[in-house]
Write a protein that holds these residues in place. Sequence first.
Motif, PDB file in Angstrom:
ATOM      1  N   UNK A  53       0.836  -1.211   0.000  1.00 36.79           N
ATOM      2  CA  UNK A  53       0.000   0.000   0.000  1.00 36.79           C
ATOM      3  C   UNK A  53       0.868   1.257   0.000  1.00 36.79           C
ATOM      4  N   UNK A  54       1.892   1.268   0.831  1.00 31.75           N
ATOM      5  CA  UNK A  54       2.740   2.456   0.932  1.00 31.75           C
ATOM      6  C   UNK A  54       3.524   2.678  -0.359  1.00 31.75           C
ATOM      7  N   UNK A  55       3.978   1.613  -0.976  1.00 24.07           N
ATOM      8  CA  UNK A  55       4.689   1.759  -2.263  1.00 24.07           C
ATOM      9  C   UNK A  55       3.779   2.427  -3.285  1.00 24.07           C
ATOM     10  N   UNK A  56       2.532   1.981  -3.353  1.00 22.00           N
ATOM     11  CA  UNK A  56       1.587   2.573  -4.315  1.00 22.00           C
ATOM     12  C   UNK A  56       1.356   4.046  -3.986  1.00 22.00           C
ATOM     13  N   UNK A  57       1.153   4.351  -2.702  1.00 20.95           N
ATOM     14  CA  UNK A  57       0.870   5.736  -2.299  1.00 20.95           C
ATOM     15  C   UNK A  57       2.033   6.655  -2.625  1.00 20.95           C
ATOM     16  N   UNK A  58       3.253   6.254  -2.282  1.00 18.37           N
ATOM     17  CA  UNK A  58       4.422   7.091  -2.527  1.00 18.37           C
ATOM     18  C   UNK A  58       4.662   7.240  -4.028  1.00 18.37           C
ATOM     19  N   UNK A  59       4.475   6.167  -4.780  1.00 15.59           N
ATOM     20  CA  UNK A  59       4.657   6.251  -6.225  1.00 15.59           C
ATOM     21  C   UNK A  59       3.677   7.236  -6.854  1.00 15.59           C
ATOM     22  N   UNK A  60       2.416   7.230  -6.377  1.00 12.32           N
ATOM     23  CA  UNK A  60       1.417   8.171  -6.895  1.00 12.32           C
ATOM     24  C   UNK A  60       1.860   9.615  -6.657  1.00 12.32           C
ATOM     25  N   UNK A  61       2.325   9.898  -5.447  1.00 12.11           N
ATOM     26  CA  UNK A  61       2.727  11.270  -5.135  1.00 12.11           C
ATOM     27  C   UNK A  61       3.973  11.673  -5.904  1.00 12.11           C
ATOM     28  N   UNK A  62       4.949  10.776  -5.993  1.00 10.62           N
ATOM     29  CA  UNK A  62       6.182  11.107  -6.713  1.00 10.62           C
ATOM     30  C   UNK A  62       5.903  11.317  -8.196  1.00 10.62           C
ATOM     31  N   UNK A  63       5.037  10.509  -8.764  1.00 13.17           N
ATOM     32  CA  UNK A  63       4.696  10.680 -10.178  1.00 13.17           C
ATOM     33  C   UNK A  63       3.980  12.009 -10.402  1.00 13.17           C
ATOM     34  N   UNK A  64       3.085  12.374  -9.478  1.00 11.86           N
ATOM     35  CA  UNK A  64       2.424  13.677  -9.583  1.00 11.86           C
ATOM     36  C   UNK A  64       3.435  14.817  -9.521  1.00 11.86           C
ATOM     37  N   UNK A  65       4.420  14.691  -8.645  1.00 13.06           N
ATOM     38  CA  UNK A  65       5.470  15.705  -8.561  1.00 13.06           C
ATOM     39  C   UNK A  65       6.165  15.887  -9.899  1.00 13.06           C
ATOM     40  N   UNK A  66       6.569  14.781 -10.484  1.00  7.45           N
ATOM     41  CA  UNK A  66       7.335  14.833 -11.739  1.00  7.45           C
ATOM     42  C   UNK A  66       6.489  15.393 -12.871  1.00  7.45           C
ATOM     43  N   UNK A  67       5.218  15.041 -12.898  1.00 10.45           N
ATOM     44  CA  UNK A  67       4.353  15.478 -13.998  1.00 10.45           C
ATOM     45  C   UNK A  67       3.905  16.936 -13.858  1.00 10.45           C
ATOM     46  N   UNK A  68       3.778  17.423 -12.633  1.00  8.74           N
ATOM     47  CA  UNK A  68       3.123  18.717 -12.442  1.00  8.74           C
ATOM     48  C   UNK A  68       3.991  19.796 -11.807  1.00  8.74           C
ATOM     49  N   UNK A  69       5.224  19.477 -11.438  1.00  9.95           N
ATOM     50  CA  UNK A  69       6.102  20.508 -10.871  1.00  9.95           C
ATOM     51  C   UNK A  69       7.436  20.504 -11.616  1.00  9.95           C
ATOM     52  N   UNK A  70       8.172  21.613 -11.611  1.00  7.96           N
ATOM     53  CA  UNK A  70       9.375  21.720 -12.446  1.00  7.96           C
ATOM     54  C   UNK A  70      10.657  21.223 -11.791  1.00  7.96           C
ATOM     55  N   UNK A  71      10.654  21.009 -10.477  1.00  5.92           N
ATOM     56  CA  UNK A  71      11.939  20.816  -9.807  1.00  5.92           C
ATOM     57  C   UNK A  71      12.086  19.480  -9.082  1.00  5.92           C
ATOM     58  N   UNK A  72      11.191  18.533  -9.314  1.00  3.40           N
ATOM     59  CA  UNK A  72      11.282  17.267  -8.619  1.00  3.40           C
ATOM     60  C   UNK A  72      10.879  17.388  -7.160  1.00  3.40           C
ATOM     61  N   UNK A  73      11.191  16.357  -6.384  1.00  5.59           N
ATOM     62  CA  UNK A  73      10.797  16.353  -4.983  1.00  5.59           C
ATOM     63  C   UNK A  73      11.710  15.494  -4.148  1.00  5.59           C
ATOM     64  N   UNK A  74      11.335  15.312  -2.879  1.00  3.11           N
ATOM     65  CA  UNK A  74      12.106  14.511  -1.934  1.00  3.11           C
ATOM     66  C   UNK A  74      11.152  13.667  -1.115  1.00  3.11           C
TER      67      UNK A  74
END
Length: 323
Positions: A233-254
């Motif tokens: 469950x946590x892998x899916x949740x974190x992957x969703x958020x990280x993918x949203x970061x990459x698709x919708x923000x310019x500078x990546x995330x942590x």
Amino acid sequence: MVDTTLEGLSAVGDTTTGFDHPGLLYHDRDDYLGGARAFARAAVAAGGPVLVAVPGSNLAALRDALSDLGDAVHYADMAVAGRNPGRIIPGVLLAFAAAHPGRRVSIIGEPVWPGRTAMEYPACGQHEALINAVFAGRDAAILCPYDAALLDQDRIDDVWRTHPWMIGADGRRPSPWFAGAFAAADRFNRPLPPVPSAAATLPYVVIAELSRVRAFTAGQARSAGLTVDQTEDLIVAVNELAENTIRHTPAGGTVSFWTEPGHLVCQVDDAGHLVNPLAGRIPPAVTSEGGRGLLLVNQLCDLVRIHTRPTGTTIRMHMTLTP
């Protein structure tokens, strides 16, 4: 005491038409059961279904008090269904309304009780405020009981800010401190405590790095002692958020991980601004290709806290560690 005689039913709630969202301040078990019984009986008498979603011992008490109403009343343990307040609107309230199309639904919902922690509470308050936006124009009544004898004054003050109507010893009256759903919800968009210096962190920027994010999450989850299902469950949740970061923000995330008593905590930070306060609360249309990321995160995690501002967004997820 709350007036729960037949003559006083209008003091408990308008169960006839439109949307009604009163807060009920109770001081003892008689107040609690009397207000809830009057609300539920009026709804059933009008031909509508009722959902009782309250925690623990309160649920058992209301099952006994409303047993004569039979299968017109449905029950859910809010301590389970609403463990993460972010899943209550889509998974409890909207789900119940969708199961009874064309009918007025009445719900007794108690998302705040004395056992709620300081970390959980802002998500509860935000939930209560946003009910007003999600159900505006719907044919529904949602009565929210609050234990005025045990909750601290700050939380009681927030009841007045998040509910258009209040019910107490002096009857039912409009709240002079309710300023609208989004203004009330914004009060709970609060900065989170800082990430501990010893937290494990991983930055990411491009889609190709998502596999590293998933592997990092899996390793942290296993080391902390999450079950196999929780880890997935946590892998899916974190992957969703990280993918949203990459698709919708310019500078990546942590992404950061650490443990607190009883929980594994995961935080995703990026430079995006989450402008829609209802994100993650309303299921998108079945034909929509997106809009499910935060909804899925809320479903999978035991608590989700969000702090967003023009310079960035922080999403913190808690997963319960089983002793």
